[in-house]
Design a protein around this motif. Sequence first.
Motif, PDB file in Angstrom:
ATOM      1  N   ARG A 162      37.952  36.841  59.364  1.00  0.00           N
ATOM      2  CA  ARG A 162      38.941  36.069  60.111  1.00  0.00           C
ATOM      3  C   ARG A 162      40.145  35.846  59.214  1.00  0.00           C
ATOM      4  O   ARG A 162      39.992  35.605  58.015  1.00  0.00           O
ATOM      5  N   PRO A 163      41.364  35.925  59.770  1.00  0.00           N
ATOM      6  CA  PRO A 163      42.584  35.771  58.965  1.00  0.00           C
ATOM      7  C   PRO A 163      42.592  34.481  58.155  1.00  0.00           C
ATOM      8  O   PRO A 163      42.164  33.427  58.626  1.00  0.00           O
ATOM      9  N   LEU A 164      43.071  34.600  56.909  1.00  0.00           N
ATOM     10  CA  LEU A 164      43.255  33.510  55.957  1.00  0.00           C
ATOM     11  C   LEU A 164      41.952  32.959  55.370  1.00  0.00           C
ATOM     12  O   LEU A 164      41.997  32.038  54.547  1.00  0.00           O
ATOM     13  N   ARG A 165      40.815  33.533  55.750  1.00  0.00           N
ATOM     14  CA  ARG A 165      39.573  33.122  55.108  1.00  0.00           C
ATOM     15  C   ARG A 165      39.557  33.640  53.667  1.00  0.00           C
ATOM     16  O   ARG A 165      39.986  34.757  53.389  1.00  0.00           O
ATOM     17  N   GLN A 166      39.024  32.829  52.770  1.00  0.00           N
ATOM     18  CA  GLN A 166      38.948  33.241  51.366  1.00  0.00           C
ATOM     19  C   GLN A 166      37.641  32.770  50.737  1.00  0.00           C
ATOM     20  O   GLN A 166      37.176  31.661  50.991  1.00  0.00           O
ATOM     21  N   ALA A 167      37.062  33.645  49.920  1.00  0.00           N
ATOM     22  CA  ALA A 167      35.908  33.295  49.101  1.00  0.00           C
ATOM     23  C   ALA A 167      36.213  33.736  47.683  1.00  0.00           C
ATOM     24  O   ALA A 167      36.933  34.721  47.469  1.00  0.00           O
ATOM     25  N   GLY A 168      35.674  33.008  46.701  1.00  0.00           N
ATOM     26  CA  GLY A 168      35.967  33.392  45.329  1.00  0.00           C
ATOM     27  C   GLY A 168      35.223  32.551  44.326  1.00  0.00           C
ATOM     28  O   GLY A 168      34.422  31.673  44.674  1.00  0.00           O
ATOM     29  N   PHE A 169      35.494  32.830  43.048  1.00  0.00           N
ATOM     30  CA  PHE A 169      34.880  32.075  41.964  1.00  0.00           C
ATOM     31  C   PHE A 169      35.792  32.124  40.749  1.00  0.00           C
ATOM     32  O   PHE A 169      36.708  32.954  40.667  1.00  0.00           O
ATOM     33  N   GLU A 170      35.543  31.215  39.788  1.00  0.00           N
ATOM     34  CA  GLU A 170      36.402  31.144  38.604  1.00  0.00           C
ATOM     35  C   GLU A 170      35.598  30.759  37.369  1.00  0.00           C
ATOM     36  O   GLU A 170      34.529  30.136  37.460  1.00  0.00           O
ATOM     37  N   TYR A 171      36.150  31.140  36.220  1.00  0.00           N
ATOM     38  CA  TYR A 171      35.632  30.743  34.915  1.00  0.00           C
ATOM     39  C   TYR A 171      36.782  30.143  34.119  1.00  0.00           C
ATOM     40  O   TYR A 171      37.918  30.613  34.219  1.00  0.00           O
ATOM     41  N   ARG A 172      36.485  29.132  33.303  1.00  0.00           N
ATOM     42  CA  ARG A 172      37.483  28.530  32.439  1.00  0.00           C
ATOM     43  C   ARG A 172      36.902  28.428  31.022  1.00  0.00           C
ATOM     44  O   ARG A 172      36.133  27.509  30.729  1.00  0.00           O
ATOM     45  N   PHE A 173      37.241  29.383  30.178  1.00  0.00           N
ATOM     46  CA  PHE A 173      36.790  29.381  28.793  1.00  0.00           C
ATOM     47  C   PHE A 173      37.976  29.077  27.877  1.00  0.00           C
ATOM     48  O   PHE A 173      39.132  29.115  28.282  1.00  0.00           O
ATOM     49  N   ALA A 174      37.684  28.804  26.621  1.00  0.00           N
ATOM     50  CA  ALA A 174      38.740  28.484  25.662  1.00  0.00           C
ATOM     51  C   ALA A 174      39.606  29.688  25.347  1.00  0.00           C
ATOM     52  O   ALA A 174      40.755  29.538  24.927  1.00  0.00           O
ATOM     53  N   ASP A 175      39.060  30.894  25.551  1.00  0.00           N
ATOM     54  CA  ASP A 175      39.826  32.098  25.220  1.00  0.00           C
ATOM     55  C   ASP A 175      40.302  32.880  26.433  1.00  0.00           C
ATOM     56  O   ASP A 175      41.216  33.703  26.320  1.00  0.00           O
ATOM     57  N   VAL A 176      39.727  32.638  27.599  1.00  0.00           N
ATOM     58  CA  VAL A 176      40.133  33.406  28.780  1.00  0.00           C
ATOM     59  C   VAL A 176      39.844  32.611  30.049  1.00  0.00           C
ATOM     60  O   VAL A 176      38.865  31.863  30.123  1.00  0.00           O
ATOM     61  N   ALA A 177      40.740  32.746  31.034  1.00  0.00           N
ATOM     62  CA  ALA A 177      40.543  32.182  32.376  1.00  0.00           C
ATOM     63  C   ALA A 177      40.390  33.350  33.339  1.00  0.00           C
ATOM     64  O   ALA A 177      41.169  34.308  33.288  1.00  0.00           O
ATOM     65  N   ILE A 178      39.397  33.272  34.205  1.00  0.00           N
ATOM     66  CA  ILE A 178      39.109  34.366  35.138  1.00  0.00           C
ATOM     67  C   ILE A 178      39.035  33.800  36.546  1.00  0.00           C
ATOM     68  O   ILE A 178      38.332  32.819  36.794  1.00  0.00           O
ATOM     69  N   ASP A 179      39.772  34.421  37.461  1.00  0.00           N
ATOM     70  CA  ASP A 179      39.744  34.040  38.872  1.00  0.00           C
ATOM     71  C   ASP A 179      39.520  35.295  39.702  1.00  0.00           C
ATOM     72  O   ASP A 179      40.222  36.307  39.518  1.00  0.00           O
ATOM     73  N   VAL A 180      38.565  35.237  40.616  1.00  0.00           N
ATOM     74  CA  VAL A 180      38.272  36.372  41.493  1.00  0.00           C
ATOM     75  C   VAL A 180      38.252  35.864  42.929  1.00  0.00           C
ATOM     76  O   VAL A 180      37.562  34.879  43.238  1.00  0.00           O
TER      77      VAL A 180
END
Length: 206
Positions: A162-180
């Motif tokens: 469905r339009p505008l639906r989003q799923a994801g996850f994130e990590y927050r480390f001292a050396d790298v930030a990851i968003d998917v």
Amino acid sequence: MRSGPKVAVVTTLLALGATWLVHAGLVRSGGACPVREPTASELETQRQSAMLPLAARSVGPAPLADRWVGTTRESFVRDEEASGRRCVVEQAGASLRCERDRDEELARFDDAGALVALDRVRYGLSASDGETALADLLTASRTRLGSPARSWGEPTASFLDRPLRQAGFEYRFADVAIDVTATHMGRDGIVVREQHRAMPRSPRGS
């Protein structure tokens, strides 16, 4: 006084209008625009400043450093071209945009030529393909980095369809930030995006 904000807005608009007129006049006369493109060092200072709120939420170094951390511009281009992507230099060499079919990567480099941010995007996917891509990325991330710091939405085709639906996850480390994320963008289908950003090593300019 209630007129203060209005006066400020009008003044700002007039200043922007004057800047645009100067630029347009120079372009028509063949002159160079006086607006200077920021250097790689200035862009990196801006990037690190913008990352400070994320750094404050970090939980220590990543269990396994991402393979791209510390990659040089030359080796990045070599690997990208070997995989069939076409790369174009942007922002006076501070960025590279590499494309292949419905696959795009935007890489940012610091003033020493080291990779500090990588944004991968796949677009035009079906809801089913989006579910598979997100599931694969989550499995690989859990193997390397443990459980995400946060997740949202439902990583299923039925949810993403469905339009505008989003799923994801994130990590927050001292050396790298990851968003998917996997996002339904209407006519453009499902867009899967991976953001990997090196955290500020130390305050710049101090």
